[in-house]
Design a protein around this motif. Structure first.
Motif, PDB file in Angstrom:
ATOM      1  N   GLY A 111      -2.911  -0.091   1.046  1.00 29.26           N
ATOM      2  CA  GLY A 111      -3.159  -0.675  -0.356  1.00 29.26           C
ATOM      3  C   GLY A 111      -2.400   0.457  -1.489  1.00 29.26           C
ATOM      4  O   GLY A 111      -2.052   0.188  -2.457  1.00 29.26           O
ATOM      5  N   THR A 112      -2.457   1.845  -0.931  1.00 31.81           N
ATOM      6  CA  THR A 112      -1.945   2.777  -1.860  1.00 31.81           C
ATOM      7  C   THR A 112      -0.675   2.470  -2.094  1.00 31.81           C
ATOM      8  O   THR A 112       0.146   2.591  -3.577  1.00 31.81           O
ATOM      9  N   ILE A 113      -0.090   2.293  -1.022  1.00 33.28           N
ATOM     10  CA  ILE A 113       1.622   2.155  -1.103  1.00 33.28           C
ATOM     11  C   ILE A 113       2.006   0.988  -1.789  1.00 33.28           C
ATOM     12  O   ILE A 113       2.882   0.893  -2.881  1.00 33.28           O
ATOM     13  N   LEU A 114       1.158  -0.215  -1.563  1.00 32.36           N
ATOM     14  CA  LEU A 114       1.311  -1.428  -2.392  1.00 32.36           C
ATOM     15  C   LEU A 114       1.073  -1.436  -3.723  1.00 32.36           C
ATOM     16  O   LEU A 114       2.264  -1.824  -4.423  1.00 32.36           O
ATOM     17  N   LEU A 115      -0.007  -0.725  -4.192  1.00 35.19           N
ATOM     18  CA  LEU A 115       0.006  -0.497  -5.608  1.00 35.19           C
ATOM     19  C   LEU A 115       1.120   0.308  -6.177  1.00 35.19           C
ATOM     20  O   LEU A 115       1.886   0.089  -7.399  1.00 35.19           O
ATOM     21  N   LYS A 116       1.526   1.272  -5.453  1.00 36.99           N
ATOM     22  CA  LYS A 116       2.805   2.165  -5.859  1.00 36.99           C
ATOM     23  C   LYS A 116       3.866   1.314  -6.107  1.00 36.99           C
ATOM     24  O   LYS A 116       4.631   1.397  -7.038  1.00 36.99           O
ATOM     25  N   MET A 117       4.259   0.374  -5.232  1.00 34.09           N
ATOM     26  CA  MET A 117       5.446  -0.292  -5.183  1.00 34.09           C
ATOM     27  C   MET A 117       5.688  -1.357  -6.336  1.00 34.09           C
ATOM     28  O   MET A 117       6.204  -1.867  -6.912  1.00 34.09           O
ATOM     29  N   LEU A 118       4.018  -1.727  -6.642  1.00 30.18           N
ATOM     30  CA  LEU A 118       3.798  -2.927  -7.712  1.00 30.18           C
ATOM     31  C   LEU A 118       4.233  -2.313  -8.911  1.00 30.18           C
ATOM     32  O   LEU A 118       4.613  -2.798 -10.104  1.00 30.18           O
ATOM     33  N   ILE A 119       3.935  -0.905  -9.273  1.00 24.99           N
ATOM     34  CA  ILE A 119       4.305  -0.175 -10.425  1.00 24.99           C
ATOM     35  C   ILE A 119       5.703  -0.025 -10.474  1.00 24.99           C
ATOM     36  O   ILE A 119       5.927  -0.081 -11.762  1.00 24.99           O
TER      37      ILE A 119
END
Ligand SMILES: CC(C)(COP(=O)(O)OP(=O)(O)OC[C@H]1O[C@@H](n2cnc3c(N)ncnc32)[C@H](O)[C@@H]1OP(=O)(O)O)[C@@H](O)C(=O)NCCC(=O)NCCS
Length: 166
Positions: A111-119
Motif C-alpha cells: 500500500g505504501t509503495i502504491l501510493l508512492k508510485m501514484l505520487i
C-alpha cells in the motif's frame, strides 16, 4: 522485488479481473464496481474507465481520473486511482487519490509503495500536491499516507484531510 505501476488498458485480462474480485465493492469508501461483475462486464468497464481517463462520458460531479495497477514480480496486487484535479465536492470527500491492495497481499508494504508510485504519476501530470480524504477509523490507510510524508491538515468527525507534496 520488482514493482511496476501500469495504467489501465482496454486489453487488460483475467489476472486484473481476479484481483478485483479480492477487493470489496466498498471498503472505507474505496469503490470497486468490478467486484461481482462477469468477465464480459469487466471488459466493458475497462472501456468506460479508459474513456474516463480522457474525460469522456463523465457525470456532472466527476472529473477525469486514471486507474492503475501495481504489479509485484509480475503479479497484480493492488489498484490506485488518480483524479486530474479537484472540485469543491472532491475537496470535502474523495480527494485526488484512492488505493486498495488485494486482501491476500496486505500488510507487506505494498500500500505504501502504491501510493508512492501514484505520487510520482501525479508529479508527471504537473500536480503539485495531492489530497487524500481518509475515513477516521482507517488506521492502515492513514499510516500509508504518513509513510509518504503526508501532512494532516484537518480532521473532522468523519475524515482526515492529508496533503502530500509531489
Ligand atoms: C489501506 C490499504 C491500502 C493498506 O495496504 P497495505 O498493503 O496493507 O499497507 P502497508 O503494508 O503499506 O501497511 C501500512 C501500515 O498499516 C499497517 N498494517 C497494514 N495491515 C495491517 C494489519 N492487518 N494489522 C496491523 N497493521 C497493519 C502496517 O503495519 C503499516 O504500518 P507501519 O507504517 O507502521 O509499518 C489496505 O488495507 C486496503 O486495501 N484497504 C481497503 C481499501 C482502503 O481502505 N483504501 C484506502 C481508502 S482512503
Amino acid at each position: 522485488m520488482n514493482y511496476e505501476l501500469k495504467k489501465l488498458s482496454i486489453s487488460d485480462g483475467r489476472d486484473i479481473y481476479d484481483m478485483l474480485q479480492e477487493i470489496a465493492k466498498d471498503e472505507n469508501g474505496f469503490i470497486n464496481t468490478v467486484n461481482g461483475m462477469t468477465f464480459e462486464e469487466y471488459k466493458e468497464w475497462l472501456i468506460s474507465r479508459d474513456a474516463m481517463s480522457k474525460g469522456i462520458g463523465l457525470e456532472d460531479w466527476q472529473v477525469p481520473s486514471n486507474t492503475y495497477w501495481l504489479f509485484v514480480e509480475g503479479r497484480p496486487v493492488g489498484t490506485g486511482k488518480l483524479r486530474h484535479f479537484l472540485t469543491d465536492k472532491l475537496r470535502a470527500e474523495g480527494g485526488h487519490a484512492g488505493y486498495a491492495i488485494r486482501k491476500s497481499e496486505r500488510n507487506k508494504g505494498y500500500g505504501t509503495i502504491l501510493l508512492k508510485m501514484l505520487i510520482e504519476e501525479a508529479k508527471k501530470m504537473n500536480i503539485e500536491k495531492i489530497l487524500l480524504t481518509v475515513r477516521n477509523g482507517n488506521t492502515n490507510s492513514i499510516k500509508v499516507a504518513l509513510n509518504n510524508n503526508g501532512r494532516i491538515e484537518n480532521v473532522n468527525e468523519e475524515r482526515y484531510y492529508i496533503w502530500i507534496d509531489c
